[in-house]
Design an enzyme around this catalytic site. Structure first.
Site, PDB file in Angstrom:
ATOM      1  N   LYS A 105       0.817  -1.211   0.000  1.00 14.55           N
ATOM      2  CA  LYS A 105       0.000   0.000   0.000  1.00 14.55           C
ATOM      3  C   LYS A 105       0.857   1.269   0.000  1.00 14.55           C
ATOM      4  O   LYS A 105       0.354   2.352  -0.277  1.00 14.55           O
ATOM      5  CB  LYS A 105      -0.977  -0.019   1.161  1.00 14.55           C
TER       6      LYS A 105
HETATM    7  C1  PLP Z   1      -4.770  -4.317   1.438  1.00 17.16           C
HETATM    8  C2  PLP Z   1      -4.019  -5.561   1.373  1.00 17.16           C
HETATM    9  C3  PLP Z   1      -4.396  -6.590   0.494  1.00 17.16           C
HETATM   10  C4  PLP Z   1      -5.650  -6.485  -0.363  1.00 17.16           C
HETATM   11  O1  PLP Z   1      -5.528  -5.494  -1.354  1.00 17.16           O
HETATM   12  P1  PLP Z   1      -6.851  -4.906  -2.037  1.00 17.16           P
HETATM   13  O2  PLP Z   1      -6.377  -3.872  -2.973  1.00 17.16           O
HETATM   14  O3  PLP Z   1      -7.684  -4.336  -0.922  1.00 17.16           O
HETATM   15  O4  PLP Z   1      -7.536  -6.050  -2.701  1.00 17.16           O
HETATM   16  C5  PLP Z   1      -3.604  -7.718   0.421  1.00 17.16           C
HETATM   17  N1  PLP Z   1      -2.515  -7.853   1.206  1.00 17.16           N
HETATM   18  C6  PLP Z   1      -2.124  -6.906   2.062  1.00 17.16           C
HETATM   19  C7  PLP Z   1      -0.933  -7.132   2.898  1.00 17.16           C
HETATM   20  C8  PLP Z   1      -2.853  -5.728   2.169  1.00 17.16           C
HETATM   21  O5  PLP Z   1      -2.463  -4.793   3.028  1.00 17.16           O
END
Ligand code: PLP
Length: 429
Positions: A105
């Site tokens: 993220k």
């Molecule tokens: C947010 C997140 C996901 C999922 O991603 P999305 O874009 O919400 O589908 C998967 N793995 C981790 C570690 C995350 O923080």
């Protein structure tokens, strides 16, 4: 480029306005009104990650950010390596966890924060960022905005549902970052944020913006690493990508990359027990429900908001979606076994989210005559060391940045799962 709402009841807006508005006024999600097909050379040419990012994102922003400024933003935002690591048996892992909060993220959050700051510098206004997190979003967003002038950040997370490390990362930044521990689930947090966004009194009193995966500013930078991975993998054949999914922002960005012209053979949408999407893809309807708590907690989403964007991209045709996407759900037992197996067979430790992605790719390779694919690894295993220690029965060293934040004082406010409590808190602060 103009942005339109998935609900179609909002006038088209430019990138800047879509970025700051977050959720469209009609309750829909912003989408670029068309997806530019890029020159193949953009994907195949020799360039850095930041250069690739600036070239892929530029058509979606047009002249609203000058190209040289966009490259500066990309260079500051993506200042860490993005390696593609071979695991063996045709499986490669795209490590997206080398940013400051050790989760993928960071890509989205850092790009969005710097793009917002770029615009805010021009008009000197104050902005409050409101973000609901199931774990990793809040940390990445808070870190990305921490210390930026003219911006305050309010993060909501569900009490008891995030890891000790995620909680430490969130609650120890201080400064312009306020943290609310909500007595409820992630879905409650998300609902509270959505409701206060629609509150006229609050909107009149301050400028609010969201930073969840609903913000279109988060979607664009996430397309870039698909192209980067394809190139590292040889840059000649279409590739299979397996994506561990929660709110489906990551997968939606991958689909955007494919529409821009990136050769993708198929996407695997791997989920944990929260299986609303695999059910939907089988043609059994969209049945959002309360999220279930699992080992891969950042994927504990019972009503994935980016599904609206995916439906728009496929003209609301599930059959068309099935031609490009496969989806399965995996249990915590399967996830733990995948972690253990990968560690004992390859000496490679994956976090629980990446393990779900790995299971998705393995299921795909087993059920087709496919031979290779790339798993998006979304978090550093050390972030989930409390879970992994029990599975592999070995101590996991924490990176220094984590040990440091674990030792700092934690500051947060407790809040009931009630949007009027959130509204009053915001009006007072
Ligand atoms: C947010 C997140 C996901 C999922 O991603 P999305 O874009 O919400 O589908 C998967 N793995 C981790 C570690 C995350 O923080």
């Amino acid at each position: 480029m103009q942005y339109i709402s998935t609900r179609g009841e909002t006038e088209p807006v430019g990138f800047r306005e879509a970025l700051f508005t977050g959720l469209a006024p009609d309750g829909g999600l912003f989408m670029p009104e068309s997806i530019p097909r890029l020159d193949a050379e953009i994907f195949t040419g020799e360039r850095s990650f930041a250069e690739l990012a600036a070239m892929m994102i530029h058509p979606f922003i047009g002249e609203e950010i000058e190209q040289a400024d966009l490259l500066d933003i990309a260079e500051s935002a993506f200042s860490f390596p993005v390696p593609l690591v071979p695991l063996g048996d045709g499986v490669q892992i795209l490590e997206l966890f080398h940013g400051p909060t050790l989760a993928f993220k960071d890509f989205a959050a850092r790009f969005m924060a710097l793009a917002m700051q770029h615009f805010l510098e021009q008009d000197g206004e104050h902005l409050t960022i409101l973000v609901a997190t199931s774990g990793d979003t809040g940390g990445a967003v808070a870190d990305a905005f921490h210390m930026l002038d003219g911006i305050s950040v309010v993060v909501l997370y569900p009490a008891g549902r995030v890891s000790a490390i995620q909680r430490a990362q969130l609650t120890t930044l201080g400064g312009n970052v306020t943290v609310l521990e909500v007595d409820g689930s992630f879905d409650d947090c998300q609902r509270m944020v959505k409701q206060v966004f629609r509150d006229d009194e609050l909107r009149a009193s301050r400028r609010l913006s969201s930073a969840n995966s609903i913000n279109v500013g988060r979607l664009l930078p996430q397309s870039v690493y698909y192209a980067w991975a394809w190139k590292q993998a040889g840059g000649d054949q279409p590739v299979v990508f397996s994506v561990p999914c929660g709110n489906f922002g990551n997968l939606t960005a991958g689909i955007l990359a494919a529409r821009m012209g990136l050769p993708v053979e198929r996407f695997i949408a791997a989920t944990n027990a929260n299986d609303v999407f695999p059910t939907f893809l089988r043609g059994e309807g969209f049945h959002p429900r309360a999220s279930e708590h699992t080992l891969s907690n950042a994927m504990d989403v019972g009503s994935p908001s980016n599904l609206d964007r995916m439906r728009t991209l496929f003209g609301d045709d599930v059959g068309a979606m099935r031609e490009h996407i496969s989806s399965w759900s995996f249990t915590d037992d399967e996830t733990a076994q995948a972690i253990q197996r990968t560690y004992s067979e390859h000496g490679y430790l994956v976090d629980p989210h990446t393990a779900v992605g790995l299971l998705g790719l393995e299921r795909h390779l087993d059920s087709t005559d496919g031979e290779a694919g790339i798993v998006l690894s979304t978090a550093h295993p050390a972030k989930f060391s409390d879970i992994l220690v029990e599975i592999i029965d070995e101590a996991i060293p924490l990176p220094q940045s984590l040990t440091h934040s674990m030792g700092l004082e934690k500051r947060f406010h407790e809040m009931p799962a009630d949007s009027s409590a959130l509204k009053h808190f915001l009006l007072k602060s």
